[in-house]
Design an enzyme around this catalytic site. Structure first.
Site, PDB file in Angstrom:
ATOM      1  N   VAL A 130      16.856 -72.842  20.159  1.00  0.00           N
ATOM      2  CA  VAL A 130      16.764 -72.764  21.621  1.00  0.00           C
ATOM      3  C   VAL A 130      15.405 -73.245  22.100  1.00  0.00           C
ATOM      4  O   VAL A 130      15.294 -73.958  23.105  1.00  0.00           O
ATOM      5  CB  VAL A 130      16.989 -71.314  22.110  1.00  0.00           C
ATOM      6  CG1 VAL A 130      16.748 -71.221  23.612  1.00  0.00           C
ATOM      7  CG2 VAL A 130      18.404 -70.867  21.800  1.00  0.00           C
ATOM      8  N   LYS A 131      14.361 -72.898  21.361  1.00  0.00           N
ATOM      9  CA  LYS A 131      13.011 -73.245  21.860  1.00  0.00           C
ATOM     10  C   LYS A 131      12.813 -74.751  22.004  1.00  0.00           C
ATOM     11  O   LYS A 131      12.032 -75.202  22.831  1.00  0.00           O
ATOM     12  CB  LYS A 131      11.931 -72.634  20.969  1.00  0.00           C
ATOM     13  CG  LYS A 131      11.805 -73.251  19.598  1.00  0.00           C
ATOM     14  CD  LYS A 131      10.640 -72.604  18.863  1.00  0.00           C
ATOM     15  CE  LYS A 131      10.256 -73.308  17.586  1.00  0.00           C
ATOM     16  NZ  LYS A 131      11.179 -73.269  16.498  1.00  0.00           N
ATOM     17  N   GLY A 132      13.507 -75.576  21.219  1.00  0.00           N
ATOM     18  CA  GLY A 132      13.484 -77.019  21.415  1.00  0.00           C
ATOM     19  C   GLY A 132      12.128 -77.657  21.207  1.00  0.00           C
ATOM     20  O   GLY A 132      11.318 -77.195  20.397  1.00  0.00           O
TER      21      GLY A 132
END
Ligand code: B12
Length: 253
Positions: A130-132
């Site tokens: 999610v943090k990408g």
């Protein structure tokens, strides 16, 4: 692949077209005057003339790191440059979700891993977690994508099994270590294993990524696409949609 149109150019240092370049390298010799002479000799043989030593520093026992600045006479023909251009539209996360939901009518399943002995997970995590990266969220953020991230040092048989279990539409493999061409050997082994384990129409899309891949080698390595340094999750998600949903499945048979 496409060739850009353009003129012939030379490197630029102080004045336009002066041909000045800077290179760095290490020689397996302790730092002394002879080592500096050896660095200049190498630079001359590489076509740098004159070559100016701007930095030399011993790196541990018996190795010296050099930076050399000098002129080359080589020309770059921009019309002959071959690169892999993005040949699919860049979609937002919202657009990706909408297309998958409307056209696929189920979640698109993605399985990712670092294979072989490679433990460099930062790259694949940047794409999947999610943090990408670079202000973009990774594929786990996409509501219509189901992501299985197997992490580091996954064997090829484990990857094939996990892809089967997750009914993967796409398998994303990261290879950062390139010593002795490990990234090429591992990629070939992985693509051969998927070909052997699954019939052509049922094989997931095979994608590899890492900073030292040559993006033009996809067919040769038996994968559908290669992504290099600086890749963003949005590019990967857009490619998945293009290859699996809106366009034809691309790449090697
Ligand atoms: C962090 C790091 C480590 C960490 C890794 C931690 C982790 N969990 O990942 C640790 C300390 C464990 C490590 C260990 C080693 N490392 Co290291 N490491 C690095 C370092 C400093 C940064 C790599 C990184 O995180 N980059 C940031 C990410 C975001 O970039 P990226 O990987 O390129 O990913 C992007 C793209 O390439 C692409 N991408 C990558 N993968 C994928 C996959 C897909 C599917 C897609 C679509 C895109 C994609 O998208 C990403 C986002 O843009 C590099 C040097 C450097 N500055 O690059 C050395 C480096 C990679 N390491 C190196 C080496 C040699 C090692 C060791 C062998 C050292 C040793 N002797 O023990 C070990 C090997 C361990 C192992 N078994 O793999 C060398 C590799 C040299 C080579 N020719 O192969 C490097 C280049 C350092 C160097 N100059 O010597 N390392």
């Amino acid at each position: 692949m496409s060739g850009a149109q353009g003129p012939v150019v030379r490197p630029y240092g102080d004045t336009t077209g002066d041909g000045m370049v800077q290179v760095s390298f290490t020689l397996p010799v302790p730092h002394d005057k002879r080592a500096e002479g050896a660095a200049i000799q190498l630079a001359n043989r590489m076509g740098m003339d004159p070559a100016l030593l701007v930095h030399a520093k011993q790196m541990g026992d018996g190795f010296t790191f050099f930076v050399v600045y000098g002129r080359v006479n080589h020309l770059v023909d921009l019309s002959a440059v071959q690169v892999v251009e993005r040949d699919f539209p860049l979609l937002s996360a919202k657009e990706v979700n909408a297309v998958v939901k409307r056209r696929l009518r189920r979640k698109l399943s993605v399985v990712g891993a670092c294979i072989g002995t490679d433990a460099h997970t930062v790259g694949i995590d940047a794409i999947l977690n999610v943090k990408g990266i670079a202000g973009e969220k990774g594929l786990e953020y996409y509501r219509e994508l189901s992501v299985t991230n197997l992490g580091a040092q996954v064997s090829v048989p484990e990857l094939v099994e996990a892809a089967r279990a997750a009914r993967a539409d796409a398998v994303l493999v990261s290879q950062v270590v390139t010593q002795r061409d490990a990234h090429l050997h591992n990629t070939r082994e992985m693509s051969a294993a998927f070909r052997e384990a699954m019939p052509a129409g049922r094989r997931p899309l095979l994608i590899v990524g890492g900073p030292r891949f040559d993006e033009s080698q996809a067919a040769e390595l038996g994968v559908d696409r290669i992504f290099g340094r600086g890749t963003t999750p949005g590019e990967v998600a857009s490619f998945l949609v293009h290859a699996l949903v809106t366009g034809r499945k691309v790449g090697a048979a």
